[in-house]
Structure formats: C-alpha cells, structure tokens
Design a protein around this motif. Structure first.
Motif, PDB file in Angstrom:
ATOM      1  N   THR A 197      28.770  37.594  42.294  1.00 14.43           N
ATOM      2  CA  THR A 197      29.089  36.846  41.177  1.00 14.43           C
ATOM      3  C   THR A 197      30.383  36.257  41.747  1.00 14.43           C
ATOM      4  OG1 THR A 197      28.235  38.258  39.664  1.00 14.43           O
ATOM      5  CG2 THR A 197      30.115  36.712  38.853  1.00 14.43           C
ATOM      6  N   ALA A 198      31.412  36.806  42.305  1.00 12.81           N
ATOM      7  CA  ALA A 198      32.750  36.213  42.917  1.00 12.81           C
ATOM      8  C   ALA A 198      32.411  35.224  44.026  1.00 12.81           C
ATOM      9  CB  ALA A 198      33.561  37.434  43.331  1.00 12.81           C
ATOM     10  N   GLY A 199      31.628  35.553  44.979  1.00  6.73           N
ATOM     11  CA  GLY A 199      31.098  34.618  45.949  1.00  6.73           C
ATOM     12  C   GLY A 199      30.456  33.196  45.126  1.00  6.73           C
ATOM     13  N   GLY A 200      29.687  33.447  44.394  1.00  8.52           N
ATOM     14  CA  GLY A 200      28.906  32.377  43.755  1.00  8.52           C
ATOM     15  C   GLY A 200      29.958  31.422  42.918  1.00  8.52           C
ATOM     16  N   GLY A 201      31.021  32.192  42.376  1.00 12.08           N
ATOM     17  CA  GLY A 201      32.264  31.363  41.492  1.00 12.08           C
ATOM     18  C   GLY A 201      32.928  30.620  42.680  1.00 12.08           C
ATOM     19  N   SER A 202      33.253  31.058  43.818  1.00 11.34           N
ATOM     20  CA  SER A 202      34.137  30.517  44.728  1.00 11.34           C
ATOM     21  C   SER A 202      33.300  29.428  45.398  1.00 11.34           C
ATOM     22  CB  SER A 202      34.415  31.593  45.945  1.00 11.34           C
ATOM     23  OG  SER A 202      33.444  31.904  46.630  1.00 11.34           O
ATOM     24  N   ILE A 203      31.990  29.648  45.865  1.00 15.22           N
ATOM     25  CA  ILE A 203      31.347  28.554  46.079  1.00 15.22           C
ATOM     26  C   ILE A 203      31.227  27.400  45.230  1.00 15.22           C
ATOM     27  CG2 ILE A 203      28.898  27.721  46.975  1.00 15.22           C
ATOM     28  CD1 ILE A 203      28.642  30.344  48.236  1.00 15.22           C
ATOM     29  N   LEU A 214      35.999  39.268  35.210  1.00 14.24           N
ATOM     30  CA  LEU A 214      35.112  40.089  35.947  1.00 14.24           C
ATOM     31  C   LEU A 214      35.493  41.255  36.582  1.00 14.24           C
ATOM     32  CD1 LEU A 214      32.644  37.344  37.576  1.00 14.24           C
ATOM     33  CD2 LEU A 214      32.176  38.757  35.513  1.00 14.24           C
ATOM     34  N   SER A 215      36.730  41.220  36.854  1.00 19.10           N
ATOM     35  CA  SER A 215      37.250  42.504  37.552  1.00 19.10           C
ATOM     36  C   SER A 215      37.838  43.547  36.382  1.00 19.10           C
ATOM     37  CB  SER A 215      38.585  42.179  38.557  1.00 19.10           C
ATOM     38  OG  SER A 215      38.335  41.421  39.143  1.00 19.10           O
ATOM     39  N   ILE A 216      37.919  43.188  35.219  1.00 20.38           N
ATOM     40  CA  ILE A 216      38.360  44.203  34.191  1.00 20.38           C
ATOM     41  C   ILE A 216      37.183  45.372  34.279  1.00 20.38           C
ATOM     42  CG2 ILE A 216      38.428  44.382  31.770  1.00 20.38           C
ATOM     43  CD1 ILE A 216      39.157  41.546  31.400  1.00 20.38           C
ATOM     44  N   ASN A 217      37.638  46.557  34.137  1.00 18.76           N
ATOM     45  CA  ASN A 217      36.764  47.695  33.866  1.00 18.76           C
ATOM     46  C   ASN A 217      36.137  47.665  32.591  1.00 18.76           C
ATOM     47  OD1 ASN A 217      35.614  50.084  34.650  1.00 18.76           O
ATOM     48  ND2 ASN A 217      37.423  51.495  34.399  1.00 18.76           N
ATOM     49  N   VAL A 218      35.077  47.129  32.389  1.00 20.29           N
ATOM     50  CA  VAL A 218      34.225  47.187  31.305  1.00 20.29           C
ATOM     51  C   VAL A 218      32.748  47.673  31.952  1.00 20.29           C
ATOM     52  CG1 VAL A 218      34.083  45.639  29.265  1.00 20.29           C
ATOM     53  CG2 VAL A 218      34.694  44.576  31.737  1.00 20.29           C
ATOM     54  N   ARG A 219      32.305  48.117  30.613  1.00 28.63           N
ATOM     55  CA  ARG A 219      31.002  48.885  30.625  1.00 28.63           C
ATOM     56  C   ARG A 219      29.668  47.857  30.310  1.00 28.63           C
ATOM     57  NH1 ARG A 219      33.106  52.605  33.526  1.00 28.63           N
ATOM     58  NH2 ARG A 219      34.068  54.037  32.372  1.00 28.63           N
TER      59      ARG A 219
END
Length: 82
Positions: free
Chosen positions: A55-61, A33-38
C-alpha cells in the motif's frame, strides 16, 4: 528579457508547489495507514506488514506518477510571453 526570467521563476514556483502538495498527500496517507488500528489490512496472520508495504509503495508510485503528469501538463504550456 526580464519578463522571460519572471515567467521561468513563476513556472518553477508552480512546479515546487505541486511537488510539495503531492508529497504532503503521500505523507498524510502513509501516516494514516501507520496508525495502529484493527482492520484486515494490518492483520499479521494474513501478511499484514506485506500488505502495508504494498500500500505504501503503491502510494509512492501513485504520487510520482501524478507529479510526472502534472509536470508534463505544465510543460505543455509555454509560460513565456508571445
């Protein structure tokens, strides 16, 4: 007594392997998700950074919940010899 210690070590190995697997899955998903995509998720006009943080918080939880589920499932089984 030695078998009991060996079973405890094997159980700890399984738990550490499960934690490593889930942590690696989380790192891969956040890295992807950190890749610079459009795409719409990263559109700065529509709260792009806020969406990424959710999204990152949901993934960690999600990874923490999966680990707790695996831990409770493993601890349900007593690996000691009868």
């Amino acid at each position: 007594m030695l078998d009991d210690k060996q079973n405890k070590l094997l159980q700890m190995g399984v738990m550490l392997t499960t934690a490593t697997l889930l942590l690696t899955a989380f790192i891969i998903s956040v890295g992807f998700l950190s890749i610079n995509v459009r795409i719409a998720l990263f559109n700065d006009i529509i709260n792009g950074e806020k969406n990424w943080l959710w999204t990152a918080g949901g993934g960690s939880i999600g990874c923490i919940v999966l680990y707790l589920f695996a831990y409770s499932w493993y601890s349900e089984f007593n690996f000691a010899t009868p």
